[in-house]
Design an enzyme around this catalytic site. Sequence first.
Site, PDB file in Angstrom:
ATOM      1  N   HIS A 311      22.263  46.203 -67.189  1.00 40.09           N
ATOM      2  CA  HIS A 311      21.428  46.205 -65.990  1.00 40.09           C
ATOM      3  C   HIS A 311      20.186  45.372 -66.249  1.00 40.09           C
ATOM      4  O   HIS A 311      19.668  45.377 -67.355  1.00 40.09           O
ATOM      5  CB  HIS A 311      21.021  47.642 -65.621  1.00 40.09           C
ATOM      6  CG  HIS A 311      20.568  47.766 -64.206  1.00 40.09           C
ATOM      7  ND1 HIS A 311      19.267  47.537 -63.834  1.00 40.09           N
ATOM      8  CD2 HIS A 311      21.258  48.066 -63.083  1.00 40.09           C
ATOM      9  CE1 HIS A 311      19.176  47.701 -62.525  1.00 40.09           C
ATOM     10  NE2 HIS A 311      20.359  48.017 -62.042  1.00 40.09           N
ATOM     11  N   ASP A 368      27.746  51.944 -61.398  1.00 37.65           N
ATOM     12  CA  ASP A 368      29.075  51.553 -60.936  1.00 37.65           C
ATOM     13  C   ASP A 368      30.191  51.922 -61.889  1.00 37.65           C
ATOM     14  O   ASP A 368      31.367  51.773 -61.567  1.00 37.65           O
ATOM     15  CB  ASP A 368      29.107  50.032 -60.702  1.00 37.65           C
ATOM     16  CG  ASP A 368      28.231  49.655 -59.533  1.00 37.65           C
ATOM     17  OD1 ASP A 368      28.205  50.441 -58.571  1.00 37.65           O
ATOM     18  OD2 ASP A 368      27.581  48.607 -59.583  1.00 37.65           O
TER      19      ASP A 368
HETATM   20  N1  CMC Z   1      29.218  42.958 -70.957  1.00 37.72           N
HETATM   21  C1  CMC Z   1      29.024  42.195 -72.069  1.00 37.72           C
HETATM   22  N2  CMC Z   1      27.873  41.566 -72.346  1.00 37.72           N
HETATM   23  C2  CMC Z   1      26.867  41.706 -71.460  1.00 37.72           C
HETATM   24  C3  CMC Z   1      27.002  42.496 -70.305  1.00 37.72           C
HETATM   25  C4  CMC Z   1      28.228  43.132 -70.076  1.00 37.72           C
HETATM   26  N3  CMC Z   1      28.424  43.874 -68.975  1.00 37.72           N
HETATM   27  N4  CMC Z   1      25.847  42.444 -69.605  1.00 37.72           N
HETATM   28  C5  CMC Z   1      25.011  41.676 -70.314  1.00 37.72           C
HETATM   29  N5  CMC Z   1      25.617  41.228 -71.434  1.00 37.72           N
HETATM   30  C6  CMC Z   1      25.009  40.403 -72.501  1.00 37.72           C
HETATM   31  C7  CMC Z   1      24.905  38.940 -72.054  1.00 37.72           C
HETATM   32  O1  CMC Z   1      26.068  38.210 -72.407  1.00 37.72           O
HETATM   33  C8  CMC Z   1      23.679  38.515 -72.818  1.00 37.72           C
HETATM   34  O2  CMC Z   1      24.054  38.320 -74.164  1.00 37.72           O
HETATM   35  P1  CMC Z   1      23.351  37.118 -75.026  1.00 37.72           P
HETATM   36  O3  CMC Z   1      21.913  37.534 -75.160  1.00 37.72           O
HETATM   37  O4  CMC Z   1      24.092  37.111 -76.320  1.00 37.72           O
HETATM   38  O5  CMC Z   1      23.528  35.865 -74.226  1.00 37.72           O
HETATM   39  C9  CMC Z   1      22.771  39.733 -72.775  1.00 37.72           C
HETATM   40  O6  CMC Z   1      23.673  40.841 -72.674  1.00 37.72           O
HETATM   41  C10 CMC Z   1      21.791  39.757 -71.622  1.00 37.72           C
HETATM   42  O7  CMC Z   1      22.517  39.562 -70.403  1.00 37.72           O
HETATM   43  P2  CMC Z   1      21.921  38.853 -69.114  1.00 37.72           P
HETATM   44  O8  CMC Z   1      23.049  38.271 -68.298  1.00 37.72           O
HETATM   45  O9  CMC Z   1      20.816  37.937 -69.485  1.00 37.72           O
HETATM   46  O10 CMC Z   1      21.292  40.102 -68.341  1.00 37.72           O
HETATM   47  P3  CMC Z   1      20.883  40.124 -66.824  1.00 37.72           P
HETATM   48  O11 CMC Z   1      19.739  41.060 -66.726  1.00 37.72           O
HETATM   49  O12 CMC Z   1      20.687  38.758 -66.265  1.00 37.72           O
HETATM   50  O13 CMC Z   1      22.175  40.733 -66.108  1.00 37.72           O
HETATM   51  C11 CMC Z   1      23.742  42.211 -65.136  1.00 37.72           C
HETATM   52  C12 CMC Z   1      22.306  42.031 -65.644  1.00 37.72           C
HETATM   53  C13 CMC Z   1      23.849  43.566 -64.413  1.00 37.72           C
HETATM   54  C14 CMC Z   1      24.071  41.101 -64.077  1.00 37.72           C
HETATM   55  C15 CMC Z   1      24.715  42.116 -66.325  1.00 37.72           C
HETATM   56  O14 CMC Z   1      24.441  43.148 -67.263  1.00 37.72           O
HETATM   57  C16 CMC Z   1      26.185  42.163 -65.899  1.00 37.72           C
HETATM   58  O15 CMC Z   1      26.757  41.126 -65.543  1.00 37.72           O
HETATM   59  N6  CMC Z   1      26.814  43.395 -65.907  1.00 37.72           N
HETATM   60  C17 CMC Z   1      28.152  43.557 -65.410  1.00 37.72           C
HETATM   61  C18 CMC Z   1      28.114  43.640 -63.880  1.00 37.72           C
HETATM   62  C19 CMC Z   1      27.572  44.965 -63.399  1.00 37.72           C
HETATM   63  O16 CMC Z   1      27.979  46.034 -63.862  1.00 37.72           O
HETATM   64  N7  CMC Z   1      26.690  44.894 -62.380  1.00 37.72           N
HETATM   65  C20 CMC Z   1      26.162  46.096 -61.714  1.00 37.72           C
HETATM   66  C21 CMC Z   1      24.685  46.266 -61.884  1.00 37.72           C
HETATM   67  S1  CMC Z   1      24.173  47.914 -61.367  1.00 37.72           S
HETATM   68  C22 CMC Z   1      24.474  48.007 -59.701  1.00 37.72           C
HETATM   69  C23 CMC Z   1      23.680  47.073 -58.883  1.00 37.72           C
HETATM   70  O17 CMC Z   1      22.466  46.940 -59.108  1.00 37.72           O
HETATM   71  O18 CMC Z   1      24.231  46.506 -57.960  1.00 37.72           O
END
Ligand code: CMC
Length: 437
Positions: A311, A368
Amino acid sequence: MKSNMTPAGMAKLEVNGKTVELPIMKGVDGPDVIDVRTLYKQAGVFTLDPGFTSTASCESQITFIDGEQGRLLHRGYPIDQLAENSGFLEVAYLLLYGHLPTQSEFTDFDKKITMHTMLHTQIDSFFSGFRRDSHPMAMLAGTVAALSAFYPDAMDIHDAEQRELAIHRMIAKMPTLAARVYKYSIGQPFVEPDNNLSYAENFLRMCFSVPAERYAPNPVLTRAMDRIFILHADHEQNASTSTVRLAGSSGAHPYASISAGVASLWGPSHGGANEAALNMLREIGSADRVGEYVQKAKDPSDSFRLMGFGHRVYKNYDPRAKVMQETANEVLDELNIKDPILDVAKALEKIALEDEYFVERKLYPNVDFYSGVILNAIGFPTTMFTVLFAVARTIGWLSQLNESIEDPAARIGRPRQLYTGAGQRDFVAVRDRVSQS
Ligand code: CMC
């Protein structure tokens, strides 16, 4: 909205040899902010923050998230207390008006909402224009936008009375629209609302009853649906809420702004993650294949992510995921379902929470992760999951939109940019152009 920010000192910034002073402002909880509103005027520079990772877009008094501790408060009340003791409409009142209603305030609010549950009959003809296999979110975004054509009287967003009526109508009609989306997609007749039922009960009846059979509401499923609505009701300045605020900042019809929120919610990084999470759990299929998928998620050359994990704000267990897991157990027990998907989810959670990759990055299950298991057990197809999220989040969108319209500091949202394209150049006639590829 009266501002609650208090000054907490000044920040000094050196820009091209010039010292700029910017006020630091304190809220009630959470990090202070540096007010950069005068930065461009003082120093001729912008700030760059793609994805708004360090930018507060507004002052708000509705919801607070402490991502490090895993706390979520609506108007100061912790989400687990609300999920345990409250009902969705009571939480809706709280988000909208800022306090928990007295009995008479609640009775009045409940009446105001239920009297608007029906749709104009012309709305139904919109549905027949859709293919039956349209994604439910596409139908929802379209029909919510279409509602604005039926209520031109809500166009003056600065009239507080009109705005309140528009809000009540939207809260009331959203479940009716969402249930129609579902009924249309499976070819069953639309079911009209029954105003003697609670919000969640009425919604489940509109989704699952058929004219040929008697429908008996199940209290455990009704409570689970109500809880899911509460847990998704608001989440401060997330992508869809910011979209609603931005669309509304131009003075757009409130239903057009809500429709923009529906569109933004649809994506798999946001509301669409519940659909993606259940599809992922199904694909994994059994607990012994979990390790393989955890490896895939960790592989930097593989774009696969564990859906329902991670998140932007929570760097701890999402408090909503805890309630969701308990509710999943309750629903499966009630329906006497032994769903292997729940075992896969629990095994995946356990492995991921112990794995260095996830620990280091503070990746925990989010709201989720378990919601899909519950919705699947209740009988919803995965493509409907985000629609249910939208029904619940509508109250958050409306409360935040209302707050933004009442905020004297609000202006049309207009981000700036750092331009890195071609410099100014002169037009070249087609006969003189040289291929660029
Ligand atoms: N699985 C594997 N690795 C992950 C995941 C995941 N679900 N989420 C983040 N990472 C890793 C990412 O690869 C990165 O690694 P590195 O530093 O080595 O490059 C690090 O963690 C930071 O990730 P980020 O993409 O910079 O984080 P963000 O804050 O931009 O993204 C997120 C947040 C929710 C989009 C992301 O965690 C994600 O894609 N999660 C899966 C989708 C999901 O479950 N979304 C629902 C969010 S809650 C409901 C809502 O608000 O709608």
